[in-house]
Design a protein around this motif. Structure first.
Motif, PDB file in Angstrom:
ATOM      1  N   GLY A 167       0.831  -1.196   0.000  1.00  0.00           N
ATOM      2  CA  GLY A 167       0.000   0.000   0.000  1.00  0.00           C
ATOM      3  C   GLY A 167       0.869   1.250   0.000  1.00  0.00           C
ATOM      4  O   GLY A 167       2.087   1.180   0.110  1.00  0.00           O
ATOM      5  N   MET A 168       0.235   2.396  -0.130  1.00  0.00           N
ATOM      6  CA  MET A 168       1.005   3.641  -0.117  1.00  0.00           C
ATOM      7  C   MET A 168       0.084   4.830   0.112  1.00  0.00           C
ATOM      8  O   MET A 168      -1.107   4.787  -0.180  1.00  0.00           O
ATOM      9  N   ASN A 169       0.686   5.914   0.650  1.00  0.00           N
ATOM     10  CA  ASN A 169       0.020   7.207   0.766  1.00  0.00           C
ATOM     11  C   ASN A 169       0.700   8.266  -0.087  1.00  0.00           C
ATOM     12  O   ASN A 169       0.094   9.256  -0.450  1.00  0.00           O
ATOM     13  N   HIS A 170       1.980   8.054  -0.362  1.00  0.00           N
ATOM     14  CA  HIS A 170       2.788   9.052  -1.060  1.00  0.00           C
ATOM     15  C   HIS A 170       3.675   8.380  -2.106  1.00  0.00           C
ATOM     16  O   HIS A 170       3.970   7.183  -2.012  1.00  0.00           O
ATOM     17  N   PRO A 171       4.114   9.145  -3.097  1.00  0.00           N
ATOM     18  CA  PRO A 171       5.041   8.594  -4.098  1.00  0.00           C
ATOM     19  C   PRO A 171       6.312   8.071  -3.438  1.00  0.00           C
ATOM     20  O   PRO A 171       6.784   8.606  -2.438  1.00  0.00           O
TER      21      PRO A 171
END
Length: 467
Positions: A167-171
């Protein structure tokens, strides 16, 4: 975890011992980042965040049984018999150690990312591959770089394949995980609006998700949702230097993996026919919603990539069990069903959940919906879109909870949903829920993780009896 010696660890992270510890052949059997749950003979790695510094807990971790620790700075004193390893940055050292440890095992890695359905897809792929192989998979919410490391440290000689959720929130976050895992197969479920507040556009979300290929094995296999327009743009750009072979899945004609003849019982099962380049197989999916064809088809692609037979695939799908709070179906007395989908929410997953509710067997359909976070300036419009969709889906009752959910309420009222309630807080919602729970009702409960809507599920369970 297979034991590692102090000598190995020093080599892996380019560390040096600060105190007078000399037993470089001492074996450590566990890597831990939480000083509260330390085990005897482990390596403690203190991590730092905005509100805490794990270095403050080094002494308690070592006193609690850890044999060694990482540290970014000199210590004022050193406990006797404990090993203090100086590293430049503890979180980076954690990643370096996990990558080193993973290379000790010659097993393939399947990596899963996407805006919606990552966890469900990971669980489905693991269930199918588990019919033939001993599978290590991401558990719970360990889909960050730290979680990926913790998962990989669970590898043993028994494991034959790993299925990792990213998963991710930011590049840049998925690139870090790709570097640790070096996947052989990369799955992208779709590109939606999750975290658009941080990334600015769906095109930027696509770029961030494609970081999964940045450190993949040469000529890895890419499994992509062929019904997703943004992912379709990768057909020309994802050349052989990044993916050796692209497999497309979905409902669109002409894709490599498709599903036909979908039939739902409206209670707990979806039946369909899976069509692949190598088989046609009827499967029973123990879940609701037509969107479940996507994790099933991606699992079919992974299955054929690793030689799983049609019968093993069919059994694996049947053995699929969703992660807690991911569309868990709770059957109660008086023909009441609670759909617990409270783990998280974004516009795409919210619509999919409402579709499941709309096609459920209940005579009355109640949606208990809350705020969706990290949508930035688009949040009001995206919440309103859910409210409008409730009217089209034939939902009987809405209970909207939270500041942003007021937009769902307003749009649902305009869309002529027969019964609508707005509650600013969960506490205000309790008497409303007591009012709407009636026999022959299906109740969907969904919001972003920060809303903690599992508390409302527990309240609903208290109002009803298990069937």
């Amino acid at each position: 975890m297979e034991p590692m010696t102090i000598r190995e660890i020093l080599t892996a992270v380019n560390g040096r011992i600060l105190n007078d510890f000399t037993d470089l052949d001492l074996e450590l059997g566990r890597v831990e980042t939480d000083s509260r749950t330390i085990h005897e003979g482990s390596l403690f790695i203190p991590l730092s965040g905005e509100r805490f510094d794990g270095h403050a807990y080094i002494a308690s971790a070592l006193e609690g049984g850890a044999a060694a620790c990482f540290t970014q700075r000199e210590r004022e004193s050193y406990l006797p018999g404990k090993c203090y390893i100086k590293v430049e940055h503890t979180q980076r050292a954690l990643r370096e150690l996990a990558k080193y440890y993973k290379k000790k095992f010659e097993i393939p890695v399947v990596a899963v990312t996407g805006s919606v359905g990552k966890t469900t897809t990971k669980d489905m792929v693991a269930a199918v591959l588990g019919e033939r192989y001993k599978v290590l998979k991401t558990e719970g919410n360990l889909n960050t770089d730290i979680g990926t490391c913790i998962t990989l440290f669970r590898l043993t000689r028994e494991h034959e394949i790993a299925v990792l959720e990213m998963g991710m929130n930011h590049p840049g976050e998925i690139e870090v995980m790709s570097a640790i895992a070096e996947p052989d197969v990369c799955l992208i479920t779709n590109i939606g609006d999750s975290h658009i507040e941080h990334l600015g556009s769906r095109e930027n979300i696509l770029k961030a998700k494609c970081e999964i290929f940045s450190h993949a094995k040469p000529y890895c296999t890419a499994v992509l949702n062929g019904d997703d327009e943004l992912l379709r743009t990768l057909a020309d750009t994802l050349d052989g230097s990044r993916a050796g072979h692209i497999l497309w899945v979905g409902g669109r004609p002409g894709l490599d993996y498709t599903a036909d003849h979908l039939v739902s019982d409206g209670k707990s099962n979806l039946h369909c026919e899976v069509i692949t380049p190598h088989m046609t197989c009827e499967v029973d999916i123990p879940a609701l919603g037509s969107h479940m064809i996507y994790p099933t088809l991606m699992a079919a692609a992974a299955a054929e990539r690793f030689g799983v037979s049609a019968e093993e695939f069919r059994r694996g799908v049947l053995h699929f069990a969703p992660t807690k709070m991911r569309m868990n179906i709770l059957q109660r007395e008086e023909d009441i069903t609670i759909l617990n989908d409270t783990y998280n929410a974004n516009p795409q997953s919210m619509r999919a959940a409402v579709e499941v509710l709309s096609k459920s067997h209940g005579e009355r359909k109640v949606a208990v919906l809350g705020d969706m976070f990290e949508l930035g300036a688009l949040a009001p419009a995206l919440h309103a879109g859910i409210g409008s969709y409730l009217g089209k889906a034939g939902v009987d009752t809405l209970v909207a909870v939270g500041e942003l959910a007021k937009n769902i309420y307003d749009a649902a009222r305009d869309a002529m949903v027969p019964e609508v309630h707005y509650c600013a807080t969960k506490e205000e919602a309790l008497p409303v829920l007591a009012q709407v729970v009636k026999p022959h009702t299906t109740i969907l409960v969904k919001a972003s993780r920060g809303m903690a809507f599992e508390e409302l599920v527990e309240y609903l369970k208290g109002l009803t009896k298990e069937a």
